[in-house]
Design a protein around this motif. Sequence first.
Motif, PDB file in Angstrom:
ATOM      1  N   THR A 116       4.853 -17.015 -62.990  1.00 36.54           N
ATOM      2  CA  THR A 116       4.731 -15.606 -63.345  1.00 36.54           C
ATOM      3  C   THR A 116       4.420 -14.809 -62.084  1.00 36.54           C
ATOM      4  N   VAL A 117       4.582 -13.519 -62.170  1.00 36.26           N
ATOM      5  CA  VAL A 117       4.318 -12.640 -61.032  1.00 36.26           C
ATOM      6  C   VAL A 117       3.908 -11.274 -61.570  1.00 36.26           C
ATOM      7  N   ALA A 118       2.942 -10.666 -60.906  1.00 35.89           N
ATOM      8  CA  ALA A 118       2.459  -9.348 -61.322  1.00 35.89           C
ATOM      9  C   ALA A 118       3.429  -8.262 -60.865  1.00 35.89           C
ATOM     10  N   LEU A 119       3.452  -7.187 -61.607  1.00 32.95           N
ATOM     11  CA  LEU A 119       4.359  -6.074 -61.325  1.00 32.95           C
ATOM     12  C   LEU A 119       4.252  -5.549 -59.892  1.00 32.95           C
ATOM     13  N   PRO A 120       3.050  -5.309 -59.341  1.00 31.39           N
ATOM     14  CA  PRO A 120       2.998  -4.815 -57.957  1.00 31.39           C
ATOM     15  C   PRO A 120       3.662  -5.763 -56.953  1.00 31.39           C
ATOM     16  N   ALA A 121       3.520  -7.056 -57.148  1.00 31.78           N
ATOM     17  CA  ALA A 121       4.113  -8.027 -56.228  1.00 31.78           C
ATOM     18  C   ALA A 121       5.627  -8.099 -56.380  1.00 31.78           C
ATOM     19  N   VAL A 122       6.117  -7.941 -57.602  1.00 31.20           N
ATOM     20  CA  VAL A 122       7.551  -8.094 -57.825  1.00 31.20           C
ATOM     21  C   VAL A 122       8.354  -6.898 -57.309  1.00 31.20           C
ATOM     22  N   ARG A 123       7.714  -5.747 -57.182  1.00 27.10           N
ATOM     23  CA  ARG A 123       8.427  -4.556 -56.690  1.00 27.10           C
ATOM     24  C   ARG A 123       9.211  -4.842 -55.420  1.00 27.10           C
ATOM     25  N   GLY A 124       8.541  -5.397 -54.438  1.00 29.95           N
ATOM     26  CA  GLY A 124       9.195  -5.702 -53.169  1.00 29.95           C
ATOM     27  C   GLY A 124      10.211  -6.825 -53.279  1.00 29.95           C
ATOM     28  N   ARG A 125       9.976  -7.739 -54.169  1.00 32.92           N
ATOM     29  CA  ARG A 125      10.872  -8.886 -54.303  1.00 32.92           C
ATOM     30  C   ARG A 125      12.210  -8.534 -54.939  1.00 32.92           C
ATOM     31  N   ILE A 126      12.236  -7.523 -55.788  1.00 35.75           N
ATOM     32  CA  ILE A 126      13.493  -7.181 -56.465  1.00 35.75           C
ATOM     33  C   ILE A 126      14.169  -5.960 -55.857  1.00 35.75           C
ATOM     34  N   ALA A 127      13.504  -5.295 -54.912  1.00 35.08           N
ATOM     35  CA  ALA A 127      14.073  -4.094 -54.286  1.00 35.08           C
ATOM     36  C   ALA A 127      15.394  -4.441 -53.609  1.00 35.08           C
ATOM     37  N   ARG A 150      10.673 -11.695 -72.712  1.00 36.63           N
ATOM     38  CA  ARG A 150      10.872 -13.136 -72.527  1.00 36.63           C
ATOM     39  C   ARG A 150       9.575 -13.930 -72.373  1.00 36.63           C
ATOM     40  N   ARG A 151       8.493 -13.273 -72.042  1.00 33.88           N
ATOM     41  CA  ARG A 151       7.236 -13.976 -71.771  1.00 33.88           C
ATOM     42  C   ARG A 151       6.854 -14.985 -72.864  1.00 33.88           C
ATOM     43  N   PRO A 152       6.934 -14.624 -74.159  1.00 32.68           N
ATOM     44  CA  PRO A 152       6.573 -15.611 -75.186  1.00 32.68           C
ATOM     45  C   PRO A 152       7.442 -16.871 -75.127  1.00 32.68           C
ATOM     46  N   LEU A 153       8.697 -16.736 -74.721  1.00 37.04           N
ATOM     47  CA  LEU A 153       9.583 -17.898 -74.620  1.00 37.04           C
ATOM     48  C   LEU A 153       9.183 -18.778 -73.443  1.00 37.04           C
ATOM     49  N   TYR A 154       8.830 -18.158 -72.306  1.00 34.88           N
ATOM     50  CA  TYR A 154       8.359 -18.930 -71.154  1.00 34.88           C
ATOM     51  C   TYR A 154       7.089 -19.699 -71.537  1.00 34.88           C
ATOM     52  N   GLU A 155       6.187 -19.014 -72.215  1.00 34.68           N
ATOM     53  CA  GLU A 155       4.925 -19.648 -72.609  1.00 34.68           C
ATOM     54  C   GLU A 155       5.160 -20.781 -73.608  1.00 34.68           C
ATOM     55  N   GLU A 156       6.138 -20.601 -74.481  1.00 29.37           N
ATOM     56  CA  GLU A 156       6.456 -21.620 -75.495  1.00 29.37           C
ATOM     57  C   GLU A 156       6.876 -22.941 -74.854  1.00 29.37           C
ATOM     58  N   VAL A 157       7.655 -22.877 -73.778  1.00 28.84           N
ATOM     59  CA  VAL A 157       8.226 -24.099 -73.205  1.00 28.84           C
ATOM     60  C   VAL A 157       7.381 -24.719 -72.097  1.00 28.84           C
ATOM     61  N   ALA A 158       6.424 -23.963 -71.550  1.00 29.36           N
ATOM     62  CA  ALA A 158       5.712 -24.413 -70.351  1.00 29.36           C
ATOM     63  C   ALA A 158       4.483 -25.252 -70.646  1.00 29.36           C
ATOM     64  N   GLY A 159       4.263 -26.226 -69.783  1.00 26.59           N
ATOM     65  CA  GLY A 159       3.046 -27.027 -69.811  1.00 26.59           C
ATOM     66  C   GLY A 159       2.049 -26.556 -68.777  1.00 26.59           C
ATOM     67  N   LEU A 160       2.493 -25.732 -67.841  1.00 27.49           N
ATOM     68  CA  LEU A 160       1.644 -25.199 -66.776  1.00 27.49           C
ATOM     69  C   LEU A 160       2.131 -23.801 -66.444  1.00 27.49           C
ATOM     70  N   GLU A 161       1.201 -22.878 -66.236  1.00 28.16           N
ATOM     71  CA  GLU A 161       1.529 -21.507 -65.839  1.00 28.16           C
ATOM     72  C   GLU A 161       0.822 -21.213 -64.521  1.00 28.16           C
ATOM     73  N   ILE A 162       1.583 -20.684 -63.556  1.00 32.74           N
ATOM     74  CA  ILE A 162       1.026 -20.349 -62.251  1.00 32.74           C
ATOM     75  C   ILE A 162       1.513 -18.963 -61.845  1.00 32.74           C
ATOM     76  N   ASP A 163       0.583 -18.119 -61.405  1.00 30.11           N
ATOM     77  CA  ASP A 163       0.921 -16.796 -60.897  1.00 30.11           C
ATOM     78  C   ASP A 163       1.282 -16.919 -59.418  1.00 30.11           C
ATOM     79  N   THR A 164       2.432 -16.395 -59.041  1.00 33.72           N
ATOM     80  CA  THR A 164       2.909 -16.479 -57.657  1.00 33.72           C
ATOM     81  C   THR A 164       2.736 -15.169 -56.902  1.00 33.72           C
ATOM     82  N   SER A 165       1.938 -14.255 -57.443  1.00 34.58           N
ATOM     83  CA  SER A 165       1.811 -12.918 -56.857  1.00 34.58           C
ATOM     84  C   SER A 165       1.177 -12.929 -55.471  1.00 34.58           C
TER      85      SER A 165
END
Length: 189
Positions: A116-127, A150-165
């Motif tokens: 996952t990634v927070a909105l402030p961090a993703v701004r630069g990544r998708i620009a 899509r977040r509920p679907l990611y959470e449904e399938v994942a065994g581990l969640e990590i923020d990459t922000s």
Amino acid sequence: MTSPSDVQPAAAAPARGDEKAVVLVGPMGAGKTSIGRKLAKALAATFRDTDAIVVREHGPIPELFRTRGEQTFRELERHAVAEALAAGGVVSLGGGAVLDPRTREDLRAHRVVFLTVALPAVRGRIAGANRPLLEGADPVAEWRRIFDERRPLYEEVAGLEIDTSTGPISGVVARIADWVRQSAEEGSR
């Protein structure tokens, strides 16, 4: 090129023990490809990116969206996902791959990490990125809408969640590698 009716997804191979793929899921800009490459090296495994498979076999994704539509792209993506899961190693899925219920079912047999990634961090990544689903007046707002959907679907399938922000990629890779090794040990008992 194959037509959508010619695309027959391969069945994902049953995974047992260390044959399980390590699968990275998450939104655009979360770092799935960058982290996946480094994780594959850390685990001495192969790396497959489903978007790269689609591009190699069918051409650029923005062009596929324009000329063949999102539905056809999703069918081609499904085939690439099944192929990558069957091959094993480290697999990076395109952000929308989890929309397919067959893919979500296939993922149950593998080790899945939600990046996952927070909105402030993703701004630069998708620009300036050439991403068909973000075309429009406010790409960041569209990213947020897609991620929230899509977040509920990611959470449904994942065994581990990590923020990459924040923090170095190496820390994220080390954490995932440790989790993979631990789950492999637990699976072999």
